[in-house]
Design a protein around this motif. Structure first.
Motif, mmCIF file in Angstrom:
data_model
loop_
_atom_site.group_PDB
_atom_site.id
_atom_site.type_symbol
_atom_site.label_atom_id
_atom_site.label_comp_id
_atom_site.label_asym_id
_atom_site.label_seq_id
_atom_site.Cartn_x
_atom_site.Cartn_y
_atom_site.Cartn_z
ATOM 1 N N LEU A 5 0.859 -1.181 0.000
ATOM 2 C CA LEU A 5 0.000 0.000 0.000
ATOM 3 C C LEU A 5 0.896 1.232 0.000
ATOM 4 N N ASP A 6 0.581 2.181 -0.875
ATOM 5 C CA ASP A 6 1.409 3.380 -1.055
ATOM 6 C C ASP A 6 0.756 4.533 -0.306
ATOM 7 N N THR A 7 0.970 4.550 0.996
ATOM 8 C CA THR A 7 0.327 5.554 1.837
ATOM 9 C C THR A 7 0.972 5.547 3.216
ATOM 10 N N VAL A 25 4.301 -1.829 2.799
ATOM 11 C CA VAL A 25 3.843 -0.437 2.666
ATOM 12 C C VAL A 25 5.013 0.405 2.167
ATOM 13 N N THR A 26 4.702 1.363 1.281
ATOM 14 C CA THR A 26 5.723 2.350 0.909
ATOM 15 C C THR A 26 5.241 3.732 1.352
ATOM 16 N N THR A 27 6.171 4.483 1.923
ATOM 17 C CA THR A 27 5.876 5.878 2.259
ATOM 18 C C THR A 27 6.906 6.742 1.530
ATOM 19 N N ASN A 28 6.633 8.017 1.499
ATOM 20 C CA ASN A 28 7.637 8.981 1.028
ATOM 21 C C ASN A 28 7.374 10.278 1.787
ATOM 22 N N PRO A 29 8.241 11.267 1.708
ATOM 23 C CA PRO A 29 8.041 12.487 2.493
ATOM 24 C C PRO A 29 6.700 13.173 2.216
ATOM 25 N N ILE A 82 15.072 1.082 3.604
ATOM 26 C CA ILE A 82 15.473 2.482 3.430
ATOM 27 C C ILE A 82 15.322 2.915 1.970
ATOM 28 N N LYS A 83 14.460 3.889 1.779
ATOM 29 C CA LYS A 83 14.274 4.452 0.443
ATOM 30 C C LYS A 83 15.358 5.485 0.198
ATOM 31 N N VAL A 84 16.063 5.288 -0.909
ATOM 32 C CA VAL A 84 17.197 6.152 -1.229
ATOM 33 C C VAL A 84 16.977 6.728 -2.628
ATOM 34 N N VAL A 126 13.921 -1.713 -6.535
ATOM 35 C CA VAL A 126 13.927 -0.445 -7.297
ATOM 36 C C VAL A 126 12.474 -0.039 -7.509
ATOM 37 N N SER A 127 12.236 1.263 -7.456
ATOM 38 C CA SER A 127 10.866 1.773 -7.640
ATOM 39 C C SER A 127 10.773 2.673 -8.869
ATOM 40 N N PRO A 128 10.465 2.097 -10.043
ATOM 41 C CA PRO A 128 10.202 2.943 -11.211
ATOM 42 C C PRO A 128 8.835 3.617 -11.061
ATOM 43 N N PHE A 129 8.789 4.921 -11.345
ATOM 44 C CA PHE A 129 7.581 5.742 -11.158
ATOM 45 C C PHE A 129 6.814 5.833 -12.476
ATOM 46 N N ILE A 130 5.845 4.971 -12.638
ATOM 47 C CA ILE A 130 5.112 4.842 -13.895
ATOM 48 C C ILE A 130 4.207 6.040 -14.205
ATOM 49 N N GLY A 131 3.388 6.404 -13.221
ATOM 50 C CA GLY A 131 2.402 7.475 -13.441
ATOM 51 C C GLY A 131 3.060 8.791 -13.800
ATOM 52 N N ARG A 132 4.182 9.088 -13.140
ATOM 53 C CA ARG A 132 4.832 10.380 -13.435
ATOM 54 C C ARG A 132 5.398 10.396 -14.847
ATOM 55 N N LEU A 133 5.792 9.207 -15.364
ATOM 56 C CA LEU A 133 6.232 9.138 -16.765
ATOM 57 C C LEU A 133 5.037 9.328 -17.694
ATOM 58 N N VAL A 162 6.570 -1.554 -8.847
ATOM 59 C CA VAL A 162 5.943 -0.585 -9.746
ATOM 60 C C VAL A 162 5.280 0.490 -8.884
ATOM 61 N N ALA A 163 5.764 1.717 -9.036
ATOM 62 C CA ALA A 163 5.324 2.820 -8.176
ATOM 63 C C ALA A 163 4.665 3.912 -9.008
ATOM 64 N N SER A 164 4.098 4.881 -8.299
ATOM 65 C CA SER A 164 3.370 5.980 -8.947
ATOM 66 C C SER A 164 2.235 5.412 -9.800
ATOM 67 N N ILE A 165 1.512 4.500 -9.191
ATOM 68 C CA ILE A 165 0.364 3.861 -9.851
ATOM 69 C C ILE A 165 -0.833 4.785 -9.754
ATOM 70 N N ARG A 166 -1.528 4.949 -10.872
ATOM 71 C CA ARG A 166 -2.644 5.905 -10.918
ATOM 72 C C ARG A 166 -4.018 5.242 -11.043
ATOM 73 N N HIS A 167 -4.053 4.005 -11.569
ATOM 74 C CA HIS A 167 -5.355 3.369 -11.813
ATOM 75 C C HIS A 167 -5.175 1.844 -11.883
ATOM 76 N N ALA A 182 3.551 -4.344 -6.817
ATOM 77 C CA ALA A 182 2.907 -3.082 -7.210
ATOM 78 C C ALA A 182 2.592 -2.355 -5.909
ATOM 79 N N THR A 183 3.003 -1.102 -5.813
ATOM 80 C CA THR A 183 2.625 -0.339 -4.622
ATOM 81 C C THR A 183 1.454 0.560 -4.998
ATOM 82 N N VAL A 184 0.340 0.312 -4.331
ATOM 83 C CA VAL A 184 -0.955 0.800 -4.794
ATOM 84 C C VAL A 184 -1.529 1.839 -3.828
HETATM 85 C C1 E4P Z 1 6.270 4.997 -4.058
HETATM 86 O O1 E4P Z 1 7.237 4.457 -3.622
HETATM 87 C C2 E4P Z 1 6.262 6.374 -4.534
HETATM 88 O O2 E4P Z 1 6.699 7.231 -3.541
HETATM 89 C C3 E4P Z 1 4.903 6.772 -5.029
HETATM 90 O O3 E4P Z 1 4.340 5.703 -5.725
HETATM 91 C C4 E4P Z 1 4.916 8.046 -5.824
HETATM 92 O O4 E4P Z 1 3.654 8.224 -6.388
HETATM 93 P P1 E4P Z 1 3.164 9.622 -7.011
HETATM 94 O O5 E4P Z 1 3.825 9.802 -8.317
HETATM 95 O O6 E4P Z 1 1.681 9.444 -7.135
HETATM 96 O O7 E4P Z 1 3.554 10.674 -6.025
#
Ligand code: E4P
Length: 216
Positions: A5-7, A25-29, A82-84, A126-133, A162-167, A182-184
């Motif tokens: 869960l991405d929250t 679970v994945t968090t970010n700042p 640790i997320k780097v 590794v966390s590739p950010f799909i939605g932002r791409l 797989v991160a930055s999932i939108r749908h 998948a982090t959702v």
């Molecule tokens: C997960 O590790 C990322 O921090 C997260 O999926 C980023 O998602 P966002 O592009 O919706 O901020």
């Protein structure tokens, strides 16, 4: 495929965890800031809810500062990852943390080359950010497919989140590509569980059940 869960929202984490489908679970700042609570307190609470990898991100920009920051964060709980951030200082940090047996998640990955370097440095994830791409007109999922092939070619143990999932379709595509995780986000998880035909079907069964003669 594992589902994280991405929250950093503990109510959502508690509810999703009760469904029996959450592996981490994945968090970010940004996600932590949304909760308006003390960072360490929230992360500790998340670790007490979910028995799996919990990503917490360092915010230092120099490896010499990231490493002690990471060493401090892993004291919160044994499941902390640790997320780097993906950059030269981040790679140095990943290498050094691996030597210290501290697991890492290379974040803000936007290309197969970045994923390759993170894996070589010894990242656990590794966390590739799909939605932002997708947001900037690229097909984000393409890099997942490439990364999976590269990691398989060289038998890297690094797992792809797989991160930055939108749908929900992002989740299906991640699973078809064979991504490890998948982090959702919570709203996407809620969409995954629902289907209008399921709702109609439940209502029809309930209505028909009312028509069944009952002895008592
Ligand atoms: C997960 O590790 C990322 O921090 C997260 O999926 C980023 O998602 P966002 O592009 O919706 O901020």
């Amino acid at each position: 495929m594992k589902i994280f869960l991405d929250t950093a929202n503990v109510e959502h984490i508690r509810e999703a965890n009760s469904w029996g489908i959450i592996d981490g679970v994945t968090t970010n700042p940004t996600l932590i800031a949304k909760e308006g609570r003390d960072f360490r307190e929230v992360v500790k609470e998340i670790c007490e809810i979910v028995d799996g990898p919990i990503s917490a991100e360092v915010v230092s920009m120099k490896s010499d500062e990231m490493v002690p920051e990471a060493q401090d964060l892993v004291k919160i709980h044994k499941n902390i990852i640790i997320k780097v951030p993906m950059m030269p200082e981040g790679l140095k940090t990943i290498k050094r943390l691996k030597e210290l047996n501290i697991k890492t998640n290379a974040t803000l990955v936007f290309s197969p080359n970045q994923a390759l370097l993170a894996a070589k440095a010894g990242a656990t994830y590794v966390s590739p950010f799909i939605g932002r791409l997708d947001d900037i007109g690229h097909v984000g999922m393409d890099i997942i497919r490439d990364i999976m092939i590269i990691f398989e070619n060289y038998k890297f143990e690094t797992q792809v989140i797989v991160a930055s999932i939108r749908h929900p379709i992002h989740v299906i595509d991640a699973a078809i590509a064979g991504a490890h995780v998948a982090t959702v986000p919570w709203p996407v998880l809620q969409k995954m569980v629902k289907h209008s035909l399921t709702d109609v079907g439940i209502q029809r069964f309930l209505d028909d059940w009312e028509k069944v003669p009952k002895s008592k």
